[in-house]
Design an enzyme around this catalytic site. Sequence first.
Site: not given
Length: 204
Positions: A197, A201
Amino acid sequence: IPLSQMRKTIAKRLTQSIGPVPHFFLTIEVDMAEAAAFRQKLNERLADQGIKVSPNDLVIKAAASALRKHPWVNSAWTGDAIRQYDVVHIGVAVAVEEGLITPVIRNADRKGIAEIAQEVKELAARARERKLKPEEYTGGTFSISNLGMFGITEFTAVINPPEAAILAVGAIEDKVVVVNGEPAVRPRMRVTLSCDHRVIDGAT
């Protein structure tokens, strides 16, 4: 059982991954009917050369083409920057006696499916015989792990740092699904992308 050097390395690398790397997982089910028909035609054409294309070879080629279009997924976290690769080197997880090794198909986006099939077969065989050179299992930009041959339909794979993602591929199963408003039996396959992450995204 004393730890082998390979097991020690696996343990060290996985510890570097699942703790510090904030994973998230995206699963999708894909229809494999056209892929299966294409694979059958391809194998008929390649039979006299002794080349047999597997569903995983098609996944490698498809992933390589997708990574060209989505450079954020073909990236690495370096600590003070995000490195986007201008090459697509795909690591293919291979089970060996002491654990797992990931031979790398270099420039997979520029190779044909028959070439990928041959290379995967050769590298996997040499991986099991412990004959891989270091440059043949290092330098990947993205990895694929397939457990479909063991009947596993869906799983999440652990990212191989510094790569930003790994694709977990499940078994192809016949399922009843709705096609054009009517129930039909189709070959379906579930794939799960594990993402870092810090680099990727969900919408990406």
